[in-house]
Design an enzyme around this catalytic site. Structure first.
Site, short mmCIF file in Angstrom:
data_model
loop_
_atom_site.label_atom_id
_atom_site.label_comp_id
_atom_site.label_asym_id
_atom_site.label_seq_id
_atom_site.Cartn_x
_atom_site.Cartn_y
_atom_site.Cartn_z
N CYS A 184 0.82 -1.23 0.00
CA CYS A 184 0.00 0.00 0.00
C CYS A 184 0.84 1.27 0.00
O CYS A 184 0.42 2.30 -0.51
CB CYS A 184 -1.00 0.00 1.15
SG CYS A 184 -0.25 -0.10 2.77
N CYS A 190 -3.29 -2.84 -1.01
CA CYS A 190 -2.18 -3.63 -0.48
C CYS A 190 -1.69 -4.73 -1.42
O CYS A 190 -0.97 -5.64 -1.00
CB CYS A 190 -2.57 -4.22 0.87
SG CYS A 190 -2.92 -2.93 2.09
N LYS A 212 -5.33 -8.55 11.91
CA LYS A 212 -5.32 -7.11 11.63
C LYS A 212 -6.71 -6.70 11.18
O LYS A 212 -7.24 -7.25 10.21
CB LYS A 212 -4.29 -6.81 10.55
CG LYS A 212 -4.27 -5.36 10.12
CD LYS A 212 -3.14 -5.09 9.14
CE LYS A 212 -3.19 -3.65 8.65
NZ LYS A 212 -2.10 -3.38 7.71
N ARG A 260 -2.09 6.79 7.35
CA ARG A 260 -2.24 6.91 5.90
C ARG A 260 -1.71 8.25 5.41
O ARG A 260 -1.30 8.37 4.27
CB ARG A 260 -3.67 6.60 5.49
CG ARG A 260 -3.92 5.11 5.74
CD ARG A 260 -5.31 4.64 5.44
NE ARG A 260 -5.42 3.23 5.86
CZ ARG A 260 -6.54 2.53 5.88
NH1 ARG A 260 -7.66 3.10 5.49
NH2 ARG A 260 -6.54 1.27 6.28
N ARG A 270 -10.23 -1.40 2.62
CA ARG A 270 -9.46 -2.63 2.83
C ARG A 270 -10.30 -3.73 3.48
O ARG A 270 -9.77 -4.67 4.04
CB ARG A 270 -8.25 -2.34 3.72
CG ARG A 270 -7.35 -1.22 3.22
CD ARG A 270 -5.96 -1.38 3.79
NE ARG A 270 -5.17 -0.17 3.83
CZ ARG A 270 -4.73 0.51 2.77
NH1 ARG A 270 -5.04 0.12 1.55
NH2 ARG A 270 -3.99 1.58 2.93
N GLU A 296 -7.06 -16.99 12.14
CA GLU A 296 -6.00 -16.29 11.42
C GLU A 296 -4.63 -16.64 12.00
O GLU A 296 -3.68 -16.93 11.27
CB GLU A 296 -6.20 -14.76 11.50
CG GLU A 296 -7.36 -14.23 10.67
CD GLU A 296 -7.03 -14.15 9.18
OE1 GLU A 296 -5.90 -14.48 8.77
OE2 GLU A 296 -7.92 -13.74 8.41
N LYS A 341 -3.70 -6.20 15.87
CA LYS A 341 -3.66 -4.78 15.52
C LYS A 341 -5.04 -4.29 15.14
O LYS A 341 -5.69 -4.99 14.35
CB LYS A 341 -2.69 -4.62 14.34
CG LYS A 341 -2.57 -3.22 13.82
CD LYS A 341 -1.73 -3.20 12.57
CE LYS A 341 -1.81 -1.81 11.97
NZ LYS A 341 -1.37 -1.76 10.62
N SER A 382 -1.50 4.38 14.88
CA SER A 382 -1.41 5.84 14.73
C SER A 382 -2.59 6.59 15.37
O SER A 382 -2.39 7.60 16.04
CB SER A 382 -1.31 6.19 13.24
OG SER A 382 -2.41 5.65 12.53
N TYR A 427 4.48 4.42 18.70
CA TYR A 427 5.16 5.67 18.34
C TYR A 427 5.75 6.35 19.56
O TYR A 427 6.54 7.27 19.42
CB TYR A 427 4.17 6.59 17.59
CG TYR A 427 3.66 5.91 16.34
CD1 TYR A 427 4.42 5.89 15.18
CD2 TYR A 427 2.44 5.21 16.34
CE1 TYR A 427 3.99 5.22 14.04
CE2 TYR A 427 2.00 4.53 15.21
CZ TYR A 427 2.77 4.54 14.07
OH TYR A 427 2.36 3.86 12.95
#
Ligand code: PBG
Length: 338
Positions: free
Chosen positions: A131, A139, A208, A218, A230, A247, A262, A289, A328
Site C-alpha cells: 500500500c 495492499c 489485523k 495513511r 481494505r 488467522e 492490531k 497511529s 510511536y
C-alpha cells in the site's frame, strides 16, 4: 468471618484489599505487569532524500525522514535500549504495481542498508506490504475475479514473496507482512528459505482489523486507498473474536514465528484470546497511529496527562497478554522508564 480456601472469597472485615495498597512498596512488590524498553518497537517512515525531516501533521513528533536521518534514529533506538524498529518505505514515484518495493535500489532496500551500517545491532523489522508503494494505495495487485474491483490474492502472494527477499538481501532482521492476504506467510517463508534466508523470522500481522484508527498512518505513509477500502482483506471488527484465532492458527501453520494483533487498545479481548490459546507464541500488539494521535491531541490541549495515559495504556496492552508493543511512543517511554 474467614477467608475461603483459595484466599479470594474472603468477607469484610477479615479481607481488606486496601491492605495491598496502603504502602507504596507493597503496591510495587505485588505488581505483575511491567513495561521495559526492550519490548517496544518504534515505527519509522523513510523516503528518498538527504537531511530530510518532514513532520507528519497528524502525528506530532513523528517524521518522514531520508535514509541518512533514519540511520540516526535507528542508532538512537539502540542507545535507548529499544527492542527494535519497524520501517515503512515511501517511494518518490508510486505506480500501479508498486515496483519500487521490488527494486534492490528502492527506498526500503536503501534505508535498510544505511540503517544496518549505522547501527548493526539494532533489530530491523520491515513492514511488508504494497500500500505504501502503489499509486492506488491498495495492499496488492488489483483484480476483478470476484466481480468487484478488489485485490487479487494469489497474484499478490508472488510479489510479496519477491519483496521479502529484497528486504532480507538488504539486511532486514525480521519480516513483518501486514497485507492480510490469505497464504502470505507461507509464500514468504518459502521464498526466504529458497533464497538462503531460512534464519530470518516472520512477525505476521495475523489478526489485523479494518480499522479507522489507521487514519493518521495513511498520511504518514501516503497510502490511503484511492478506490474502495481494505475490508475485503482486513478483518471485520464485528466478526467473532475467535476468527482471530483462525488467522493466527493458519499463520503459525504457514511458518510465522511471532504474531501480531492490531490495533491494540480496542482489541484487548483479542490479545487475551490469542495469549490464552498460544501461551508459547511471542505476541505483539500494534498501538496504532490513531491511538497515538488522539492521546497526543488531548495532551496538547491539556486535557490528558500524556505520560501517565501512555504508561497506563501500554500496561493494559501488556496485561492483556502482549509480549511486544509497537508504539510511536517507544523512545519517550524508554526515557520515562530510565
Ligand atoms: C500497511 C500498514 C498499515 C499500518 C501498518 N501497516 C496501514 C493500513 O493497513 O491501512 C497502520 C499502522 C498505524 O496506523 O499506525 N498495510
Amino acid at each position: 468471618m474467614t477467608n475461603a480456601p483459595d484466599g479470594s472469597q474472603g468477607r469484610f472485615p477479615t479481607t481488606r484489599l486496601r491492605r495491598l495498597r496502603y504502602h507504596p512498596a507493597v503496591r510495587r512488590l505485588t505488581r505483575r505487569t511491567r513495561l521495559a524498553a526492550d519490548q517496544l518497537v518504534w515505527p519509522l517512515f523513510v523516503r528518498p532524500g538527504r537531511g530530510l525531516r518532514r513532520e507528519i501533521s497528524a502525528m506530532p513528533g513523528n517524521y518522514q525522514v531520508s535514509p541518512d536521518v533514519l540511520a540516526e534514529q535507528v542508532a538512537e533506538a539502540g542507545c535507548l535500549g529499544l527492542g527494535g524498529v519497524i520501517l515503512f518505505g515511501i517511494p518518490e514515484k508510486k505506480d500501479a504495481t508498486g515496483s519500487d518495493a521490488l527494486s534492490p535500489t528502492g527506498i526500503i532496500a536503501e534505508a535498510i542498508r544505511q540503517a544496518k551500517a549505522a547501527a548493526p545491532d539494532v533489530l530491523l523489522i520491515t513492514d511488508l506490504c504494497f500500500c505504501e508503494y502503489t499509486d492506488h494505495g491498495q495492499c496488492g495487485v488489483p483484480g476483478e475475479q470476484t466481480g468487484r474491483r478488489d485485490v487479487d490474492n494469489d497474484a499478490t502472494l508472488a510479489r510479496l514473496a519477491e519483496q521479502a527477499v529484497v528486504h532480507a538481501r538488504a539486511g532486514a532482521d525480521v519480516i513483518a507482512p501486514s497485507g492480510m492476504m490469505d497464504g502470505m506467510v507461507g509464500a514468504i517463508r518459502e521464498a526466504l528459505d529458497v533464497a538462503g534466508f531460512a534464519h530470518v523470522p516472520i512477525m505476521s500481522y495475523a489478526a489485523k482489523y479494518a480499522s479507522s484508527f489507521y487514519g493518521p498512518f495513511r498520511e504518514a505513509a501516503e497510502s490511503a486507498p484511492q478506490w474502495g477500502d481494505r475490508r475485503s482483506y482486513q478483518m471485520d471488527p464485528a466478526a467473532a473474536a475467535e476468527q482471530a484465532l483462525r488467522e493466527v492458527e493458519l499463520d503459525l501453520a504457514e511458518g510465522a514465528d511471532m504474531v501480531m494483533v492490531k490495533p491494540a487498545l480496542a482489541y484487548l479481548d483479542v490479545i487475551r484470546l490469542v495469549r490464552d490459546r498460544w501461551p508459547g507464541v511471542p505476541l505483539a500488539a500494534y498501538n496504532v497511529s490513531g491511538e497515538f494521535s488522539m492521546v497526543k491531541a488531548a495532551a496538547q490541549r491539556g486535557w490528558l496527562d500524556e505520560r501517565n495515559v501512555v504508561l497506563e495504556s501500554l500496561t493494559a496492552i501488556r496485561r492483556a497478554g502482549a509480549d511486544v508493543i509497537l508504539t510511536y511512543w517507544a523512545p519517550d517511554v524508554a526515557r520515562w522508564l530510565e
